[in-house]
Design a protein around this motif. Structure first.
Motif, PDB file in Angstrom:
ATOM      1  N   TYR A  17       8.453   4.694  -3.282  1.00  0.00           N
ATOM      2  CA  TYR A  17       7.393   3.696  -3.371  1.00  0.00           C
ATOM      3  C   TYR A  17       7.372   3.101  -4.779  1.00  0.00           C
ATOM      4  CZ  TYR A  17       2.706   1.754  -3.892  1.00  0.00           C
ATOM      5  OH  TYR A  17       1.651   0.921  -4.149  1.00  0.00           O
ATOM      6  N   GLU A  52       0.835  -1.198   0.000  1.00  0.00           N
ATOM      7  CA  GLU A  52       0.000   0.000   0.000  1.00  0.00           C
ATOM      8  C   GLU A  52       0.876   1.257   0.000  1.00  0.00           C
ATOM      9  OE1 GLU A  52      -3.548  -2.118   2.634  1.00  0.00           O
ATOM     10  OE2 GLU A  52      -2.779  -0.165   3.244  1.00  0.00           O
ATOM     11  N   LYS A  53       0.486   2.222  -0.813  1.00  0.00           N
ATOM     12  CA  LYS A  53       1.241   3.487  -0.854  1.00  0.00           C
ATOM     13  C   LYS A  53       0.995   4.254   0.442  1.00  0.00           C
ATOM     14  CE  LYS A  53       2.454   7.267  -3.876  1.00  0.00           C
ATOM     15  NZ  LYS A  53       2.263   7.904  -5.188  1.00  0.00           N
ATOM     16  N   GLU A  75       4.628   0.652  -7.077  1.00  0.00           N
ATOM     17  CA  GLU A  75       3.419  -0.162  -7.147  1.00  0.00           C
ATOM     18  C   GLU A  75       3.741  -1.512  -7.808  1.00  0.00           C
ATOM     19  OE1 GLU A  75       0.127   1.841  -8.952  1.00  0.00           O
ATOM     20  OE2 GLU A  75      -1.179   0.084  -8.792  1.00  0.00           O
TER      21      GLU A  75
END
Lengths: 170, 170
Positions: A62, A38-39, A64
């Motif tokens: 981050y 999760e960001k 994804e």
């Protein structure tokens, strides 16, 4: 060059564990730390604040698409897991391989996708008991590289002391 | 004999960090782990469940009076803190002292009482940067003792593998 990929971050539940993963990676000289799952801008920002104050060039971001972080990495890819081959039996060979290439260290959350196990060069256990991805990462890096002492452009540092907290503004 | 004292546990906020501290201490062969701060039966029970399944004789308990845990300990008392003397410069001397006596390792939460710094034999830093009490404890124990491999009376164990999760019921 050493990169750490931390899989499966969950906002809220994993904030402090992921922060410990990032700061531990930095203390043992990791150049880049990538968080997947999760960001979580707050968790990333709090680590960036610490890096700004305490110095050094560790990059934090981050991702994804965590599979690409593994597939596209050029170098030695090691997944740290309690199910892997024993570090005490493999470290010497890994150190030799690391001399000539970059290193990607992957640490998971509770469930790691089977894909990871089959798309790395080695699955290595730092102990075969359930414990902590923070401990596994720290000990692997300590055996491979040792502690990093100098962090460039810090605005604060500790002056090691026998019996008190001594910090110095730079 | 090695004992670990984890100070300043807070229910909720520290559950996972304290659990990682306990399981890390166990993986590196600690005999007894004492948690101070807020009493947290759930956190203790979840660790006891893991020890029951995975084996070994590590004792886990809560202590309200943490100062007595330090004062009454007979042996070498070491507080792990980012403000302490550098492990790279002190480990050899500490190993010699540990040969003849028991060891108490103290790890804190965010704020550690000044009293701790002045009532231990050594304040030792595993890196002078902010990172993780889990990492500090793991690396100190790894350098002092190395990984523990055999845990008595386990009902499950990992069979180390190159590329998968293999466990065996015992």
């Amino acid at each position: 060059m050493i990169k750490v990929l931390r899989l499966g971050h969950r906002r809220g539940r994993d904030d402090r564990i992921s922060t410990h993963v990032g700061l531990t990676a930095r203390q043992w000289g990791t150049d880049e730390i990538v968080f997947a799952g999760e960001k979580d801008e707050n968790m990333l920002e709090s680590q960036k604040d610490i890096i700004n104050r305490w110095g050094g060039n560790t990059e934090i971001r981050y991702a994804e698409d965590w599979k690409s972080e593994i597939k596209d990495f050029e170098g030695l890819k090691i997944h740290l897991t309690m199910y892997g081959e024993r570090i005490d039996e493999t470290m010497e060979a890994l150190e030799e391989e690391f001399e000539n290439q970059d290193l990607l260290l992957i640490v998971g959350a509770e469930k790691v996708d089977r894909w990871v196990y089959t798309n790395v060069d080695y699955n290595i256990s730092v102990g075969n008991q359930p414990h902590s991805e923070i401990a596994a990462l720290a000990v692997f890096l300590d055996r491979m590289e040792g502690l990093k002492e100098d962090f460039e452009d810090a605005s604060i540092q500790v002056n090691p002391s026998e019996d008190r907290k001594l910090t110095e503004k730079l």
